[in-house]
Scaffold this motif. Sequence first.
Motif, PDB file in Angstrom:
ATOM      1  N   GLN A 317     -17.970 -32.599 -26.110  1.00  0.00           N
ATOM      2  CA  GLN A 317     -17.775 -31.207 -25.516  1.00  0.00           C
ATOM      3  C   GLN A 317     -18.139 -30.175 -26.751  1.00  0.00           C
ATOM      4  O   GLN A 317     -18.759 -29.329 -26.621  1.00  0.00           O
ATOM      5  CB  GLN A 317     -16.535 -30.973 -24.892  1.00  0.00           C
ATOM      6  N   LEU A 318     -17.543 -30.792 -28.014  1.00  0.00           N
ATOM      7  CA  LEU A 318     -17.672 -29.865 -29.158  1.00  0.00           C
ATOM      8  C   LEU A 318     -19.317 -29.894 -29.533  1.00  0.00           C
ATOM      9  O   LEU A 318     -19.883 -28.768 -30.021  1.00  0.00           O
ATOM     10  CB  LEU A 318     -16.990 -30.201 -30.300  1.00  0.00           C
ATOM     11  N   GLU A 319     -19.816 -30.954 -29.362  1.00  0.00           N
ATOM     12  CA  GLU A 319     -21.459 -31.016 -29.625  1.00  0.00           C
ATOM     13  C   GLU A 319     -22.103 -30.114 -28.590  1.00  0.00           C
ATOM     14  O   GLU A 319     -23.151 -29.386 -29.162  1.00  0.00           O
ATOM     15  CB  GLU A 319     -21.782 -32.419 -29.406  1.00  0.00           C
ATOM     16  N   ASN A 320     -21.590 -30.166 -27.557  1.00  0.00           N
ATOM     17  CA  ASN A 320     -22.561 -28.970 -26.661  1.00  0.00           C
ATOM     18  C   ASN A 320     -22.087 -27.767 -27.098  1.00  0.00           C
ATOM     19  O   ASN A 320     -23.162 -26.719 -26.687  1.00  0.00           O
ATOM     20  CB  ASN A 320     -21.884 -29.391 -25.227  1.00  0.00           C
ATOM     21  N   ILE A 321     -20.997 -27.321 -27.240  1.00  0.00           N
ATOM     22  CA  ILE A 321     -20.567 -26.127 -27.453  1.00  0.00           C
ATOM     23  C   ILE A 321     -21.369 -25.401 -28.838  1.00  0.00           C
ATOM     24  O   ILE A 321     -22.056 -24.321 -28.872  1.00  0.00           O
ATOM     25  CB  ILE A 321     -19.040 -25.796 -27.908  1.00  0.00           C
ATOM     26  N   LEU A 322     -21.438 -26.377 -29.916  1.00  0.00           N
ATOM     27  CA  LEU A 322     -22.321 -26.036 -31.044  1.00  0.00           C
ATOM     28  C   LEU A 322     -23.549 -25.916 -30.957  1.00  0.00           C
ATOM     29  O   LEU A 322     -24.360 -25.171 -31.491  1.00  0.00           O
ATOM     30  CB  LEU A 322     -22.020 -26.990 -32.171  1.00  0.00           C
ATOM     31  N   GLN A 323     -24.091 -26.649 -30.055  1.00  0.00           N
ATOM     32  CA  GLN A 323     -25.550 -26.546 -29.417  1.00  0.00           C
ATOM     33  C   GLN A 323     -25.945 -25.262 -28.733  1.00  0.00           C
ATOM     34  O   GLN A 323     -26.939 -24.618 -29.252  1.00  0.00           O
ATOM     35  CB  GLN A 323     -25.936 -27.699 -28.583  1.00  0.00           C
ATOM     36  N   LYS A 324     -25.031 -24.786 -27.994  1.00  0.00           N
ATOM     37  CA  LYS A 324     -25.016 -23.547 -27.380  1.00  0.00           C
ATOM     38  C   LYS A 324     -25.133 -22.295 -28.182  1.00  0.00           C
ATOM     39  O   LYS A 324     -25.587 -21.345 -28.276  1.00  0.00           O
ATOM     40  CB  LYS A 324     -24.200 -23.388 -26.161  1.00  0.00           C
ATOM     41  N   LYS A 325     -24.225 -22.384 -29.315  1.00  0.00           N
ATOM     42  CA  LYS A 325     -23.947 -21.576 -30.115  1.00  0.00           C
ATOM     43  C   LYS A 325     -25.262 -21.391 -31.255  1.00  0.00           C
ATOM     44  O   LYS A 325     -25.677 -20.293 -31.637  1.00  0.00           O
ATOM     45  CB  LYS A 325     -22.717 -21.709 -31.212  1.00  0.00           C
ATOM     46  N   ALA A 326     -25.832 -22.519 -31.334  1.00  0.00           N
ATOM     47  CA  ALA A 326     -27.132 -22.542 -32.119  1.00  0.00           C
ATOM     48  C   ALA A 326     -28.259 -21.751 -31.578  1.00  0.00           C
ATOM     49  O   ALA A 326     -28.912 -20.935 -32.175  1.00  0.00           O
ATOM     50  CB  ALA A 326     -27.340 -24.050 -32.909  1.00  0.00           C
ATOM     51  N   GLU A 327     -28.051 -21.854 -30.190  1.00  0.00           N
ATOM     52  CA  GLU A 327     -29.390 -21.535 -29.412  1.00  0.00           C
ATOM     53  C   GLU A 327     -29.072 -19.895 -29.409  1.00  0.00           C
ATOM     54  O   GLU A 327     -30.027 -19.242 -29.375  1.00  0.00           O
ATOM     55  CB  GLU A 327     -29.315 -21.955 -28.137  1.00  0.00           C
ATOM     56  N   GLU A 328     -27.678 -19.498 -29.211  1.00  0.00           N
ATOM     57  CA  GLU A 328     -27.535 -18.007 -29.061  1.00  0.00           C
ATOM     58  C   GLU A 328     -27.901 -17.388 -30.511  1.00  0.00           C
ATOM     59  O   GLU A 328     -28.521 -16.187 -30.397  1.00  0.00           O
ATOM     60  CB  GLU A 328     -26.120 -17.912 -28.746  1.00  0.00           C
ATOM     61  N   TYR A 329     -27.605 -18.296 -31.687  1.00  0.00           N
ATOM     62  CA  TYR A 329     -28.041 -17.626 -33.041  1.00  0.00           C
ATOM     63  C   TYR A 329     -29.492 -17.605 -33.062  1.00  0.00           C
ATOM     64  O   TYR A 329     -30.096 -16.427 -33.709  1.00  0.00           O
ATOM     65  CB  TYR A 329     -27.388 -18.476 -33.989  1.00  0.00           C
ATOM     66  N   ALA A 330     -30.126 -18.489 -32.718  1.00  0.00           N
ATOM     67  CA  ALA A 330     -31.540 -18.551 -32.799  1.00  0.00           C
ATOM     68  C   ALA A 330     -32.474 -17.211 -31.785  1.00  0.00           C
ATOM     69  O   ALA A 330     -33.414 -16.725 -32.261  1.00  0.00           O
ATOM     70  CB  ALA A 330     -32.239 -19.916 -32.383  1.00  0.00           C
ATOM     71  N   GLY A 331     -31.759 -17.123 -30.726  1.00  0.00           N
ATOM     72  CA  GLY A 331     -32.452 -16.092 -29.760  1.00  0.00           C
ATOM     73  C   GLY A 331     -33.442 -16.647 -29.447  1.00  0.00           C
ATOM     74  O   GLY A 331     -34.001 -17.720 -29.186  1.00  0.00           O
ATOM     75  N   LYS A 332     -34.250 -15.738 -28.603  1.00  0.00           N
ATOM     76  CA  LYS A 332     -35.522 -15.853 -27.898  1.00  0.00           C
ATOM     77  C   LYS A 332     -36.649 -16.372 -28.720  1.00  0.00           C
ATOM     78  O   LYS A 332     -37.591 -17.253 -28.283  1.00  0.00           O
ATOM     79  CB  LYS A 332     -35.988 -14.723 -27.048  1.00  0.00           C
ATOM     80  N   ASN A 333     -36.853 -15.945 -29.798  1.00  0.00           N
ATOM     81  CA  ASN A 333     -38.017 -16.186 -30.750  1.00  0.00           C
ATOM     82  C   ASN A 333     -37.568 -17.234 -31.905  1.00  0.00           C
ATOM     83  O   ASN A 333     -38.665 -17.921 -32.410  1.00  0.00           O
ATOM     84  CB  ASN A 333     -38.390 -14.796 -31.579  1.00  0.00           C
ATOM     85  N   GLY A 334     -36.486 -17.892 -31.692  1.00  0.00           N
ATOM     86  CA  GLY A 334     -36.201 -18.996 -32.774  1.00  0.00           C
ATOM     87  C   GLY A 334     -36.380 -20.277 -31.897  1.00  0.00           C
ATOM     88  O   GLY A 334     -36.252 -20.397 -30.981  1.00  0.00           O
ATOM     89  N   THR A 335     -35.993 -21.411 -32.760  1.00  0.00           N
ATOM     90  CA  THR A 335     -35.939 -22.688 -32.520  1.00  0.00           C
ATOM     91  C   THR A 335     -34.878 -23.440 -33.112  1.00  0.00           C
ATOM     92  O   THR A 335     -35.065 -23.463 -34.261  1.00  0.00           O
ATOM     93  CB  THR A 335     -37.359 -23.320 -32.403  1.00  0.00           C
ATOM     94  N   VAL A 336     -34.026 -24.216 -32.451  1.00  0.00           N
ATOM     95  CA  VAL A 336     -33.179 -25.061 -33.150  1.00  0.00           C
ATOM     96  C   VAL A 336     -33.669 -26.465 -33.405  1.00  0.00           C
ATOM     97  O   VAL A 336     -34.008 -27.202 -32.376  1.00  0.00           O
ATOM     98  CB  VAL A 336     -31.634 -25.051 -32.416  1.00  0.00           C
TER      99      VAL A 336
END
Length: 385
Positions: A317-336
């Motif tokens: 669950q923590l891995e999924n949460i951090l993945q979602k936070k990283a995607e929010e940080y990257a925004g629409k123009n970024g890539t994790v």
Amino acid sequence: MNMASYGNAVFWHVQTGGMGIEMKTSLGSMEEMEYYAEKTGCKVEILGYGGLPAKFRRFRKRQALLYGSLCFGGILCLLSSFVWVVDVEGNERLSKEEILAVCKEMHLYPGAWKRNVDTDDVTKTLLESFSDISWVSVGMEGTDVTIRLTETIEKKEMVEKKTPTDIVASQGGIIEQVTAERGTPLVQPGDVVEKGDVLISSDVTIGLEGEEQQTVHIAAAGTVTAKIWAELSEELPLSYQEKKFDGRVKENHVLLFRDTEIDLIHPDGKTLWERKTITEKPVGLGDFHLPFSLRKERLRAYENQEKTRTEEQAKQQLENILQKKAEEYAGKNGTVENIEIEYDVFTDRVCAKGTAAISLPIGKEQEKGFDAANESDGTKHANGE
């Protein structure tokens, strides 16, 4: 009947009934019918009254209904003397709020007395107040006022190309790609940059090689993509509470007045209820709103149950949460690209700290000569708080 007919008495729906004759007549002819019946030795019996006058006479014994109907009619006539809805059509660049603010100064607003509204003056004032309006019409129909307008042709926005601007780094990272539309690129893939470094310079050298050259300053443009690293953190307890719904559902209505909430239907205080807002509407008539609003809620009864999760479940669950936070940080123009996570396991919780490698554009325009050191630090930070 022949004598009554010769006497111009009005009667209709004549039919036999036993030893007599039944018919309908008007109230004006009733006196003549009684006169001719007496002359011919007949007896007149009134079986009933009908029509609108009879219904009004019936209301004399029901004064509450009569006066209530009169009051309702009076209130309806009074309410129809006000403006309750003001609508604006045809506006694209101009906001409805700006137009209604000018109309309010001309006594046109929801709740205004219709006699105080001069549609010609409102039309003239709108044309004088807004240069973007080429045509306007103010029409009143019942309690509704509709403002129809046509805006002028939008002027093309002039892009300033004379002011020298550089493309600088909004945050530090490793350059991955540089695309310069205008200006001189100062970095290349693989370079390490810090926040405020110039990526594409506004200085451009013109002139043939071997001849005298000169430097001109332009507005630089382009995109610069870099890899950055974001620090992420989150934690989950191993013991937690989960809602268990028992199927009971209620609808509740709440009256809102400023910061006060009044429950119109009081739910059982001993039961835990999950509240979900269905609708929330202001109380009023048309566009005229009172300082109240009514909220409709759906209540679902539940009980809290103690649950536990394993260490592996918490890590997933923590891995999924951090993945979602990283995607929010990257925004629409970024890539994790990837996330490296380290876990700390305690007796009651699991903590996760991760470093996400993100590829995103970092270039931003900055006027040449601007001191980036004085700019406030706008670097994003992601954590579990």
